[in-house]
Design a protein around this motif. Structure first.
Motif, PDB file in Angstrom:
ATOM      1  N   ASN A 112       0.829  -1.204   0.000  1.00  0.00           N
ATOM      2  CA  ASN A 112       0.000   0.000   0.000  1.00  0.00           C
ATOM      3  C   ASN A 112       0.863   1.253   0.000  1.00  0.00           C
ATOM      4  O   ASN A 112       0.489   2.280  -0.565  1.00  0.00           O
ATOM      5  CB  ASN A 112      -0.927  -0.003   1.211  1.00  0.00           C
ATOM      6  CG  ASN A 112      -2.011  -1.061   1.104  1.00  0.00           C
ATOM      7  OD1 ASN A 112      -2.394  -1.456   0.002  1.00  0.00           O
ATOM      8  ND2 ASN A 112      -2.498  -1.542   2.236  1.00  0.00           N
ATOM      9  N   ALA A 113       2.037   1.155   0.620  1.00  0.00           N
ATOM     10  CA  ALA A 113       2.942   2.314   0.657  1.00  0.00           C
ATOM     11  C   ALA A 113       3.403   2.682  -0.757  1.00  0.00           C
ATOM     12  O   ALA A 113       3.536   3.864  -1.084  1.00  0.00           O
ATOM     13  CB  ALA A 113       4.150   2.012   1.543  1.00  0.00           C
ATOM     14  N   GLN A 114       3.655   1.675  -1.602  1.00  0.00           N
ATOM     15  CA  GLN A 114       4.045   1.955  -2.984  1.00  0.00           C
ATOM     16  C   GLN A 114       2.924   2.657  -3.741  1.00  0.00           C
ATOM     17  O   GLN A 114       3.165   3.586  -4.515  1.00  0.00           O
ATOM     18  CB  GLN A 114       4.409   0.645  -3.700  1.00  0.00           C
ATOM     19  CG  GLN A 114       5.734   0.042  -3.284  1.00  0.00           C
ATOM     20  CD  GLN A 114       5.966  -1.291  -3.950  1.00  0.00           C
ATOM     21  OE1 GLN A 114       5.423  -2.311  -3.536  1.00  0.00           O
ATOM     22  NE2 GLN A 114       6.750  -1.287  -5.018  1.00  0.00           N
ATOM     23  N   ILE A 115       1.692   2.213  -3.514  1.00  0.00           N
ATOM     24  CA  ILE A 115       0.549   2.836  -4.166  1.00  0.00           C
ATOM     25  C   ILE A 115       0.381   4.271  -3.681  1.00  0.00           C
ATOM     26  O   ILE A 115       0.165   5.196  -4.476  1.00  0.00           O
ATOM     27  CB  ILE A 115      -0.733   2.030  -3.903  1.00  0.00           C
ATOM     28  CG1 ILE A 115      -0.572   0.595  -4.375  1.00  0.00           C
ATOM     29  CG2 ILE A 115      -1.921   2.699  -4.589  1.00  0.00           C
ATOM     30  CD1 ILE A 115      -0.272   0.435  -5.829  1.00  0.00           C
ATOM     31  N   ASP A 116       0.491   4.472  -2.376  1.00  0.00           N
ATOM     32  CA  ASP A 116       0.352   5.824  -1.815  1.00  0.00           C
ATOM     33  C   ASP A 116       1.422   6.753  -2.367  1.00  0.00           C
ATOM     34  O   ASP A 116       1.158   7.920  -2.667  1.00  0.00           O
ATOM     35  CB  ASP A 116       0.445   5.778  -0.286  1.00  0.00           C
ATOM     36  CG  ASP A 116      -0.764   5.115   0.349  1.00  0.00           C
ATOM     37  OD1 ASP A 116      -1.808   5.013  -0.339  1.00  0.00           O
ATOM     38  OD2 ASP A 116      -0.674   4.694   1.519  1.00  0.00           O
ATOM     39  N   GLU A 117       2.635   6.243  -2.492  1.00  0.00           N
ATOM     40  CA  GLU A 117       3.724   7.069  -3.018  1.00  0.00           C
ATOM     41  C   GLU A 117       3.469   7.439  -4.474  1.00  0.00           C
ATOM     42  O   GLU A 117       3.753   8.561  -4.908  1.00  0.00           O
ATOM     43  CB  GLU A 117       5.052   6.325  -2.878  1.00  0.00           C
ATOM     44  CG  GLU A 117       6.254   7.190  -3.217  1.00  0.00           C
ATOM     45  CD  GLU A 117       7.571   6.475  -2.977  1.00  0.00           C
ATOM     46  OE1 GLU A 117       8.616   7.047  -3.319  1.00  0.00           O
ATOM     47  OE2 GLU A 117       7.554   5.340  -2.459  1.00  0.00           O
ATOM     48  N   ALA A 118       2.923   6.493  -5.245  1.00  0.00           N
ATOM     49  CA  ALA A 118       2.613   6.777  -6.637  1.00  0.00           C
ATOM     50  C   ALA A 118       1.539   7.846  -6.754  1.00  0.00           C
ATOM     51  O   ALA A 118       1.640   8.770  -7.567  1.00  0.00           O
ATOM     52  CB  ALA A 118       2.159   5.491  -7.329  1.00  0.00           C
ATOM     53  N   ARG A 150      -5.307   0.216 -10.982  1.00  0.00           N
ATOM     54  CA  ARG A 150      -4.462   0.269 -12.178  1.00  0.00           C
ATOM     55  C   ARG A 150      -2.995   0.389 -11.785  1.00  0.00           C
ATOM     56  O   ARG A 150      -2.128  -0.269 -12.359  1.00  0.00           O
ATOM     57  CB  ARG A 150      -4.857   1.439 -13.069  1.00  0.00           C
ATOM     58  CG  ARG A 150      -3.919   1.560 -14.263  1.00  0.00           C
ATOM     59  CD  ARG A 150      -4.227   2.755 -15.110  1.00  0.00           C
ATOM     60  NE  ARG A 150      -5.375   2.503 -15.980  1.00  0.00           N
ATOM     61  CZ  ARG A 150      -5.853   3.419 -16.821  1.00  0.00           C
ATOM     62  NH1 ARG A 150      -5.323   4.616 -16.861  1.00  0.00           N
ATOM     63  NH2 ARG A 150      -6.866   3.123 -17.599  1.00  0.00           N
ATOM     64  N   LEU A 151      -2.693   1.245 -10.816  1.00  0.00           N
ATOM     65  CA  LEU A 151      -1.311   1.416 -10.375  1.00  0.00           C
ATOM     66  C   LEU A 151      -0.747   0.121  -9.817  1.00  0.00           C
ATOM     67  O   LEU A 151       0.401  -0.235 -10.089  1.00  0.00           O
ATOM     68  CB  LEU A 151      -1.227   2.527  -9.325  1.00  0.00           C
ATOM     69  CG  LEU A 151      -1.468   3.951  -9.811  1.00  0.00           C
ATOM     70  CD1 LEU A 151      -1.513   4.914  -8.632  1.00  0.00           C
ATOM     71  CD2 LEU A 151      -0.384   4.370 -10.791  1.00  0.00           C
ATOM     72  N   ARG A 152      -1.569  -0.594  -9.047  1.00  0.00           N
ATOM     73  CA  ARG A 152      -1.094  -1.846  -8.458  1.00  0.00           C
ATOM     74  C   ARG A 152      -0.716  -2.852  -9.549  1.00  0.00           C
ATOM     75  O   ARG A 152       0.328  -3.502  -9.485  1.00  0.00           O
ATOM     76  CB  ARG A 152      -2.165  -2.428  -7.542  1.00  0.00           C
ATOM     77  CG  ARG A 152      -1.684  -3.609  -6.695  1.00  0.00           C
ATOM     78  CD  ARG A 152      -2.784  -4.084  -5.759  1.00  0.00           C
ATOM     79  NE  ARG A 152      -3.218  -3.033  -4.862  1.00  0.00           N
ATOM     80  CZ  ARG A 152      -2.594  -2.720  -3.731  1.00  0.00           C
ATOM     81  NH1 ARG A 152      -1.508  -3.375  -3.384  1.00  0.00           N
ATOM     82  NH2 ARG A 152      -3.058  -1.754  -2.973  1.00  0.00           N
ATOM     83  N   ALA A 153      -1.553  -2.962 -10.569  1.00  0.00           N
ATOM     84  CA  ALA A 153      -1.270  -3.884 -11.674  1.00  0.00           C
ATOM     85  C   ALA A 153      -0.020  -3.445 -12.433  1.00  0.00           C
ATOM     86  O   ALA A 153       0.819  -4.277 -12.817  1.00  0.00           O
ATOM     87  CB  ALA A 153      -2.468  -3.960 -12.613  1.00  0.00           C
ATOM     88  N   ALA A 154       0.114  -2.143 -12.652  1.00  0.00           N
ATOM     89  CA  ALA A 154       1.254  -1.641 -13.418  1.00  0.00           C
ATOM     90  C   ALA A 154       2.564  -1.851 -12.672  1.00  0.00           C
ATOM     91  O   ALA A 154       3.573  -2.248 -13.257  1.00  0.00           O
ATOM     92  CB  ALA A 154       1.051  -0.156 -13.723  1.00  0.00           C
TER      93      ALA A 154
END
Length: 323
Positions: A112-118, A150-154
């Protein structure tokens, strides 16, 4: 306008590939989407989806894709200017399901941290707060979760690309040498030691006049600093060794026509007016930088081909059921 998934699928690193530069990709795509989101947003999309049962439209190896997911993705498409509608949204969600499944098989996890950062990087690129970004999405009837999916899949697919696909890409060094040698031109066969003389400040016309005056008195690199002391806000910088292939073509051509002790014509740059002085000049064919550009071009083309083949194979082996 490019789609986020497509941008994430073709990262670049150190010459050609870097699946780790995901946030830069998100930044680029949403920087382009910002104008359309803010200016051209269709007000009719602002209404939230009506309450309805989630009907499964497609299953991908047992993973359901519902009508609500498809409708949400269509709204995101509307913000991006993608006009492929429900069919395009469905196909994109199928692709993402395959990508996420393959990532799990390879042990890839996206936090989730990666998604939040994106998301935060997207907001920064748009010069808005993250709350404002969420509000802009909501104005288009798009929930944050739709973009997060979408971000998670990418992000997951980039990890797959790095682990499983990039190692399959091979570039022939011999072929690169031959191609670079065929491209090198006469003005690109010199190695230099240079000094840069900069007349700092705005008002390029006035500064250019002083630079030309300096140039008319220039007597070689040894006296470059002493000569600069007679001018206001003039600086001499040791550039060091540079090969012609490292420089813009126009400058490389001008330097090729100069002898040691020569100095280029003044050029307006961001910081003022600049000239390059030739302190040493030797004949030296260096293909390193030409090869780097060629490697980037060929590497990206090869990677795109491998990614397409890999994804096509996943789809061919998948059990996809349309309801």
């Amino acid at each position: 306008m490019g789609q986020l998934t497509a941008r994430y699928s073709r990262p670049i690193e150190g010459g050609w590939i870097d699946a780790r530069r995901i946030l830069t990709m998100a930044k680029t795509v949403w920087g382009r989407a910002a104008g359309a989101m803010i200016i051209g947003m269709v007000l009719s999309l602002a209404a939230a989806l009506p309450a309805m049962a989630q009907n499964v439209r497609v299953t991908v190896n047992g993973t359901p894709i519902t009508d609500l997911q498809i409708a949400a993705r269509v709204k995101l498409f509307a913000i991006e200017g993608n006009k492929t509608g429900s069919r395009g949204a469905t196909e994109q969600l199928i692709t993402e399901a395959l990508q996420v499944e393959e990532a799990k098989r390879l042990g890839v996890t996206v936090s989730n941290a990666q998604i939040d950062e994106a998301l935060l990087q997207i907001a920064r690129n748009m010069n808005v707060s993250q709350d404002k970004l969420v509000a802009l999405l909501q104005q288009g009837g798009v929930s944050t979760e739709t973009l997060q999916d979408r971000l998670r899949a990418a992000i997951a697919w980039n990890a797959v690309t790095e682990r499983a696909i990039m190692p399959q890409v091979q570039i022939s060094e011999l072929a690169l040498d031959q191609q670079a040698a065929g491209q090198v031109q006469a003005f690109q066969t010199f190695d230099y030691i240079l000094k840069e003389i900069i007349f700092v400040g705005a008002g390029s016309s006035g500064r250019s006049g002083q630079a030309n005056n300096y140039r008319s008195k220039f007597a070689g690199c040894d006296s470059a600093v002493d000569l600069s002391l007679g001018y206001t806000d003039a600086a001499v910088i040791d550039v060091g060794r540079r090969h012609a292939t490292q420089m813009p073509e126009a400058i490389a051509k001008e330097l090729a026509g100069l002898n040691v002790g020569g100095i280029t014509k003044p050029r307006v740059v961001e910081s003022g007016v600049s000239m390059l002085a030739v302190c040493e000049k030797t004949q030296a064919e260096d293909l390193t930088f030409l090869k780097s550009d060629l490697r980037a071009e060929q590497g990206n083309q090869a990677l795109q081909g491998e990614v397409s083949t890999y994804l096509a194979d996943l789809r061919a082996r998948a059990k996809i059921i349309y309801n």
